[in-house]
Write a protein that holds these residues in place. Structure first.
Motif, short mmCIF file in Angstrom:
data_model
loop_
_atom_site.label_atom_id
_atom_site.label_comp_id
_atom_site.label_asym_id
_atom_site.label_seq_id
_atom_site.Cartn_x
_atom_site.Cartn_y
_atom_site.Cartn_z
N HIS A 226 -41.08 9.46 12.50
CA HIS A 226 -41.35 10.16 11.24
C HIS A 226 -40.97 11.63 11.35
O HIS A 226 -40.36 12.20 10.45
CB HIS A 226 -42.84 10.06 10.87
N GLU B 124 -44.72 7.77 14.96
CA GLU B 124 -44.94 9.12 14.44
C GLU B 124 -43.80 10.04 14.86
O GLU B 124 -43.39 10.92 14.09
CB GLU B 124 -46.28 9.68 14.91
N GLU C 122 -54.63 9.19 9.57
CA GLU C 122 -53.70 8.62 8.60
C GLU C 122 -54.03 9.06 7.17
O GLU C 122 -53.13 9.34 6.38
CB GLU C 122 -53.68 7.09 8.70
N GLU D 53 -49.63 2.32 6.91
CA GLU D 53 -50.29 3.07 7.98
C GLU D 53 -51.82 3.08 7.80
O GLU D 53 -52.57 2.88 8.74
CB GLU D 53 -49.77 4.51 8.01
N GLN E 16 -47.19 5.19 4.04
CA GLN E 16 -48.61 5.48 4.26
C GLN E 16 -49.52 4.34 3.79
O GLN E 16 -50.65 4.22 4.27
CB GLN E 16 -49.01 6.81 3.61
FE LIG Z 1 -48.99 7.28 10.73
#
Ligand SMILES: [Fe+2]
Ligand SMILES: [Fe+2]
Length: 176
Positions: free
Chosen positions: A62, A59, A103, A139, A136
């Motif tokens: 990200h 994360e 998520e 995820e 995603q």
């Molecule tokens: Fe995530």
């Protein structure tokens, strides 16, 4: 002055704002996963602790990816405040339930952002977001599979021990 600053970037104020909101959302997610890792560690769930530590690192990556984009585009990337991160959790199952909810919320947020990019005809940012939209899928998949272990294995007897051991073995195969 404001107009002068805007000349430095093709990002609209709105898109810059939602990108910064997403930077914060990723930072919050990173902190939340780290907190989940610590809870798992305290409660004897070694493998889940390692799993959530890895999620926390992802994360942050990200967050940095979004941060770099805003900076590269001449926008103002804001290092976010991260406060009030939950410390205690009810159970291992509730930790994984919250992870999946988190998520799903992130996926929805990226969908809304993609929508805004299209509405303001910002196809540069729209294209940049594709990586996250695809990410995603994995995820959500991993979080959902982890939660399903509670049904498949069951929590009775050594169930939680088995679930914990299985968590790091969940792999997403991108076969299409
Ligand atoms: Fe995530
Ligand atoms: Fe993320």
């Amino acid at each position: 002055m404001k107009d002068l600053l805007r000349l430095r970037t093709s990002l609209t104020e709105e898109i810059e704002r939602v990108l910064n909101e997403q930077i914060k959302m990723e930072a919050d997610a990173s902190a939340m996963y780290l907190s989940m890792s610590a809870w798992c560690d305290r409660n004897g769930f070694d493998f889940s602790a390692g799993y959530f530590k890895e999620q926390s690192d992802e994360e942050r990556e990200h967050m940095l990816r979004l941060f770099k984009y805003v900076s590269d585009m001449g926008g103002r990337a804001v290092s976010p405040d991260v406060t009030n991160i939950q410390i205690e959790f009810e159970s291992l199952r509730s930790v994984f339930e919250q992870a999946l909810q988190q998520e799903i919320a992130v996926t929805q947020s990226f969908n809304r952002m993609a929508d805004r990019c299209q509405k303001s005809k910002d196809y540069v940012t729209f294209t940049f977001l594709q990586w996250f939209l695809k990410e995603q899928i994995e995820e959500e998949y991993v979080a959902r599979r982890a939660l399903e272990l509670f049904e498949v294995i069951g929590e009775e007897g050594t169930g939680l021990y088995e679930i914990d051991k299985r968590v790091p073995k969940i792999k997403y195969e991108d076969t299409y």
